[in-house]
Design a protein around this motif. Sequence first.
Motif, mmCIF file in Angstrom:
data_model
loop_
_atom_site.group_PDB
_atom_site.id
_atom_site.type_symbol
_atom_site.label_atom_id
_atom_site.label_comp_id
_atom_site.label_asym_id
_atom_site.label_seq_id
_atom_site.Cartn_x
_atom_site.Cartn_y
_atom_site.Cartn_z
ATOM 1 N N GLY A 1 59.389 39.025 25.326
ATOM 2 C CA GLY A 1 60.357 39.133 26.419
ATOM 3 C C GLY A 1 60.634 37.774 27.058
ATOM 4 O O GLY A 1 61.776 37.440 27.374
ATOM 5 N N ALA A 2 59.575 36.983 27.230
ATOM 6 C CA ALA A 2 59.744 35.633 27.786
ATOM 7 C C ALA A 2 60.566 34.765 26.839
ATOM 8 O O ALA A 2 61.438 33.994 27.273
ATOM 9 N N ILE A 3 60.322 34.908 25.540
ATOM 10 C CA ILE A 3 61.070 34.124 24.549
ATOM 11 C C ILE A 3 62.538 34.540 24.550
ATOM 12 O O ILE A 3 63.440 33.695 24.518
ATOM 13 N N SER A 4 62.809 35.847 24.628
ATOM 14 C CA SER A 4 64.209 36.275 24.603
ATOM 15 C C SER A 4 64.936 35.878 25.889
ATOM 16 O O SER A 4 66.125 35.546 25.856
ATOM 17 N N ALA A 5 64.229 35.860 27.020
ATOM 18 C CA ALA A 5 64.839 35.365 28.264
ATOM 19 C C ALA A 5 65.173 33.881 28.120
ATOM 20 O O ALA A 5 66.240 33.421 28.562
ATOM 21 N N PHE A 6 64.286 33.124 27.478
ATOM 22 C CA PHE A 6 64.527 31.704 27.240
ATOM 23 C C PHE A 6 65.743 31.518 26.331
ATOM 24 O O PHE A 6 66.588 30.664 26.580
ATOM 25 N N LYS A 7 65.836 32.351 25.290
ATOM 26 C CA LYS A 7 66.985 32.250 24.372
ATOM 27 C C LYS A 7 68.296 32.465 25.116
ATOM 28 O O LYS A 7 69.267 31.751 24.891
ATOM 29 N N SER A 8 68.313 33.456 26.003
ATOM 30 C CA SER A 8 69.567 33.708 26.720
ATOM 31 C C SER A 8 69.859 32.587 27.717
ATOM 32 O O SER A 8 71.015 32.243 27.947
ATOM 33 N N ASP A 9 68.804 32.000 28.306
ATOM 34 C CA ASP A 9 69.012 30.863 29.211
ATOM 35 C C ASP A 9 69.629 29.675 28.480
ATOM 36 O O ASP A 9 70.600 29.082 28.952
ATOM 37 N N ILE A 10 69.067 29.321 27.315
ATOM 38 C CA ILE A 10 69.610 28.144 26.622
ATOM 39 C C ILE A 10 70.943 28.448 25.958
ATOM 40 O O ILE A 10 71.730 27.538 25.724
ATOM 41 N N ALA A 11 71.209 29.723 25.671
ATOM 42 C CA ALA A 11 72.517 30.075 25.102
ATOM 43 C C ALA A 11 73.614 29.803 26.120
ATOM 44 O O ALA A 11 74.761 29.547 25.757
ATOM 45 N N SER A 12 73.257 29.839 27.404
ATOM 46 C CA SER A 12 74.252 29.589 28.436
ATOM 47 C C SER A 12 74.608 28.109 28.537
ATOM 48 O O SER A 12 75.590 27.754 29.175
ATOM 49 N N LEU A 13 73.823 27.244 27.938
ATOM 50 C CA LEU A 13 74.115 25.805 27.958
ATOM 51 C C LEU A 13 75.067 25.493 26.805
ATOM 52 O O LEU A 13 74.652 25.178 25.704
ATOM 53 N N ARG A 14 76.342 25.587 27.076
ATOM 54 C CA ARG A 14 77.363 25.394 26.052
ATOM 55 C C ARG A 14 77.725 23.923 25.918
ATOM 56 O O ARG A 14 77.803 23.197 26.902
ATOM 57 N N THR A 15 77.963 23.540 24.677
ATOM 58 C CA THR A 15 78.358 22.155 24.451
ATOM 59 C C THR A 15 79.836 22.049 24.081
ATOM 60 O O THR A 15 80.403 20.990 24.170
ATOM 61 N N GLY A 16 80.450 23.123 23.699
ATOM 62 C CA GLY A 16 81.863 23.080 23.302
ATOM 63 C C GLY A 16 82.749 23.727 24.340
ATOM 64 O O GLY A 16 82.842 23.295 25.485
ATOM 65 N N ARG A 17 83.376 24.813 23.967
ATOM 66 C CA ARG A 17 84.302 25.546 24.834
ATOM 67 C C ARG A 17 83.556 26.155 26.021
ATOM 68 O O ARG A 17 82.399 26.530 25.938
#
Length: 186
Positions: free
Chosen positions: A16-32
């Motif tokens: 659960g902690a890992i999946s929360a981390f995945k969603s946090d870093i997914a929010s750091l967009r580099t493109g659009r």
Amino acid sequence: MSDGVDLKELKRRMDGAISAFKSDIASLRTGRASANILDPITVEAYGSRVPLNQVSNISVPEARMLSVSIWDKSMVSAVERAIRESHLGLNPIVDGQNLRIPLPELNEERRKSLVKVAHEYSEKAKVAIRHVRRDGMDTLKKSEKDGVIGQDDSRSLSEKVQKMTDESIADIDRLLADKEKEIMQV
């Protein structure tokens, strides 16, 4: 497992902690621009902290612009403050009950600040995993002290808990390294 610690439950909590981390870093967009970039932001509203998407609508009208439509007029300044203080480097422009948020170009400095944010997210996830490990170890010590399990079983289970912890933290480090590479890629 009734005698000691439930390894499956500890693994579920670490995942659960890992999946929360995945969603946090997914929010750091580099493109659009993506509305997900605002997901980690919470706002002081009605006496408690709530996610930004529970007090507003977030849309992406242009590739480098976000729009936040706040439902309650009295929340505008709180939402603006939360976005400014979010360490995402965003400066919202107030337009009545709407906020327009231009996303800055990704120059070297901006990329480095996004990497710092990613590191903060990873540290938060690692702390959550260490808390799970501590809970498991405390349960083992209590079970051993109460005579529910023997010393050998306790040692064996504690080694398994430590191994799960190490694997989870290694997963976070690997995900962070991948995201850091993605952010720094020009």
